[in-house]
Design a protein around this motif. Structure first.
Motif, PDB file in Angstrom:
ATOM      1  N   GLY A 116       0.813  -1.212   0.000  1.00 56.70           N
ATOM      2  CA  GLY A 116       0.000   0.000   0.000  1.00 56.70           C
ATOM      3  C   GLY A 116       0.848   1.263   0.000  1.00 56.70           C
ATOM      4  O   GLY A 116       0.569   2.214  -0.733  1.00 56.70           O
ATOM      5  N   ALA A 159      -2.613  -0.597  -5.918  1.00 51.19           N
ATOM      6  CA  ALA A 159      -3.351  -1.218  -4.829  1.00 51.19           C
ATOM      7  C   ALA A 159      -4.528  -0.301  -4.531  1.00 51.19           C
ATOM      8  O   ALA A 159      -4.327   0.859  -4.197  1.00 51.19           O
ATOM      9  CB  ALA A 159      -2.472  -1.391  -3.601  1.00 51.19           C
ATOM     10  N   MET A 169      -6.975  -3.042  -0.174  1.00 47.32           N
ATOM     11  CA  MET A 169      -6.245  -2.947   1.087  1.00 47.32           C
ATOM     12  C   MET A 169      -7.181  -3.106   2.286  1.00 47.32           C
ATOM     13  O   MET A 169      -6.832  -3.746   3.272  1.00 47.32           O
ATOM     14  CB  MET A 169      -5.503  -1.608   1.186  1.00 47.32           C
ATOM     15  N   GLU A 199      -6.865  -6.073   4.952  1.00 46.19           N
ATOM     16  CA  GLU A 199      -6.750  -5.773   6.382  1.00 46.19           C
ATOM     17  C   GLU A 199      -7.743  -6.611   7.187  1.00 46.19           C
ATOM     18  O   GLU A 199      -7.413  -7.146   8.250  1.00 46.19           O
ATOM     19  CB  GLU A 199      -6.984  -4.284   6.638  1.00 46.19           C
ATOM     20  N   ILE A 234      -1.596  -9.761  -3.588  1.00 50.93           N
ATOM     21  CA  ILE A 234      -0.773  -8.760  -2.905  1.00 50.93           C
ATOM     22  C   ILE A 234       0.704  -9.144  -2.962  1.00 50.93           C
ATOM     23  O   ILE A 234       1.568  -8.303  -3.221  1.00 50.93           O
ATOM     24  CB  ILE A 234      -1.256  -8.578  -1.448  1.00 50.93           C
TER      25      ILE A 234
END
Length: 170
Positions: free
Chosen positions: A81, A91, A96, A100, A129
């Protein structure tokens, strides 16, 4: 689960902290350092960091993860990020935010039941990711990686992302 599933020290700059074996003129050393900051990370260093993250991802996929694996993936997610914010890679905010939630659930599940794993959909999210992270390590200049790593360190020390972003704008 054993805490030795991956090495605990996860710091991209740790690999770059090697000193030259001979003395140099300070001006030449500064010029070399400035040039180094413009170049991408050396391939062997990028591969070593990438391998740590891939091992953590595989351990979580197989249900053999641990605290260190989850922390490594969390830090890689944050670095993705931060590097994307600096203009290296993409991203989305939604990606994100979803990641998370996934990593938080993995921490909660691991803490409560000592089962450190990702579900199939969670694995796919983090595989994306990790792929972005690999690309960023190979392409982003060391200055961007250093900036993102420093911001991560400040976050881990207790600073909020808003405070870190505010310092960067000054």
């Amino acid at each position: 689960m054993a805490e030795d599933c991956i090495p605990p020290a996860f710091n991209p700059l740790r690999l770059m902290a090697r000193t030259a074996p001979y003395f140099q003129r300070s001006q030449a050393a500064r010029a070399r350092r400035a040039k180094t900051l413009l170049l991408p990370m050396p391939r062997t260093s990028a591969d070593e960091l990438s391998l740590q993250v891939h091992i953590a991802l595989d351990a979580m996929r197989r249900g053999k993860g641990c605290t260190n694996a989850t922390q490594t993936l969390c830090q890689a997610m944050i670095l993705v990020g931060l590097l994307a914010e600096l203009g290296y890679g993409t991203a989305t905010y939604e990606q994100m935010q979803s990641a998370e939630a996934i990593i938080s659930a993995a921490f909660d599940r691991g803490r409560d039941s000592d089962v450190w794993r990702f579900d199939d959909g969670d694995f796919e999210q983090f595989a994306s990711i990790v792929t972005t992270y690999d690309t960023q390590l190979q392409r982003a200049p060391m200055s961007a990686i250093a900036e993102a790593s420093n911001r991560l360190d400040r976050f881990r020390a207790g600073e909020s992302f808003e405070e870190i972003a505010g310092r960067r704008r000054q």
